[in-house]
Motif scaffolding. Sequence first.
Motif, mmCIF file in Angstrom:
data_model
loop_
_atom_site.group_PDB
_atom_site.id
_atom_site.type_symbol
_atom_site.label_atom_id
_atom_site.label_comp_id
_atom_site.label_asym_id
_atom_site.label_seq_id
_atom_site.Cartn_x
_atom_site.Cartn_y
_atom_site.Cartn_z
ATOM 1 N N GLU A 34 1.277 -41.030 -9.791
ATOM 2 C CA GLU A 34 0.045 -41.499 -9.161
ATOM 3 C C GLU A 34 0.431 -42.299 -7.925
ATOM 4 O O GLU A 34 1.055 -43.359 -8.034
ATOM 5 C CB GLU A 34 -0.772 -42.359 -10.130
ATOM 6 N N TRP A 59 0.247 -39.054 -14.169
ATOM 7 C CA TRP A 59 -0.678 -38.204 -14.921
ATOM 8 C C TRP A 59 0.142 -37.183 -15.687
ATOM 9 O O TRP A 59 1.189 -36.735 -15.208
ATOM 10 C CB TRP A 59 -1.652 -37.502 -13.972
ATOM 11 N N GLY A 69 -4.246 -39.851 -17.910
ATOM 12 C CA GLY A 69 -3.558 -40.889 -17.168
ATOM 13 C C GLY A 69 -2.568 -41.581 -18.079
ATOM 14 O O GLY A 69 -2.797 -41.695 -19.293
ATOM 15 N N PRO A 106 -9.922 -37.554 -15.653
ATOM 16 C CA PRO A 106 -8.928 -37.508 -14.568
ATOM 17 C C PRO A 106 -9.447 -36.710 -13.384
ATOM 18 O O PRO A 106 -10.237 -35.772 -13.548
ATOM 19 C CB PRO A 106 -7.727 -36.810 -15.230
ATOM 20 N N LYS A 110 -5.506 -33.744 -9.631
ATOM 21 C CA LYS A 110 -4.326 -33.936 -10.470
ATOM 22 C C LYS A 110 -4.188 -32.801 -11.478
ATOM 23 O O LYS A 110 -3.082 -32.379 -11.812
ATOM 24 C CB LYS A 110 -4.394 -35.289 -11.184
#
Length: 231
Positions: A34, A59, A69, A106, A110
């Motif tokens: 991240e 992630w 996460g 999320p 990602k």
Amino acid sequence: MGVSQSPRSAQVIDLATARQRQQAQKSLVRLAPELDGLEMVYQLAGSPDAFYGMPILAWGLREDGNVVGLVPWMETLTACQEVNSQENGYFIGYRDPETEEIFDSPPDHKYYELTAAADYFEYEASGEVTLIQQLPDTLGTHALCMNHPNAPWHIKPVYGWRLYSDGSVDALLADEQKATMTPILLGDNCLYCARAHHQSVYFFQRHIANRILEEDPATLEALAMMVIPEE
């Protein structure tokens, strides 16, 4: 005249196998750092009107396709949704500090990043546990290490994290006596896996670790209650 019915065949459910299958589906297969400052938001039971933010380290893509996460929390790198403790905090959602938006899933980018990387590398299954991926620690995470309940404890900076083919994640610490170059980087021979060398490991954010190192009385009292077992 009634019609006789044959008894239904009983289905034997192997609970151990079911648990193993469920756990395997939660196993991590890929990590992505991240780098945009997104946070985990959590609450404490003792402060129901307050919200707290913690930077997300990475992630993770799970075997079942879900993305979570990840934060260094207590004894392991933990999925944010699994932070659920009345004493230490429970997960509320994710937060973008720039927009102050709080969301419970999320971000899509990602998911696409992780699935694309997993498809590209696609490691073959092996009977042996192998190293899949390494990430540097970007949060200043520290580990409190103990080898015996009555032995001295040590606070050490975490330099990185390793993901293995069985889905486990371990922190990388340094043996400073073996360090030959600075700064210490992933791949240096002085690094070692925390779990392989220490009986107990607890992870702390940088500011908490500094309070411990400064021997702040309130922090040390809370630390003793958390990590020292009752006799």
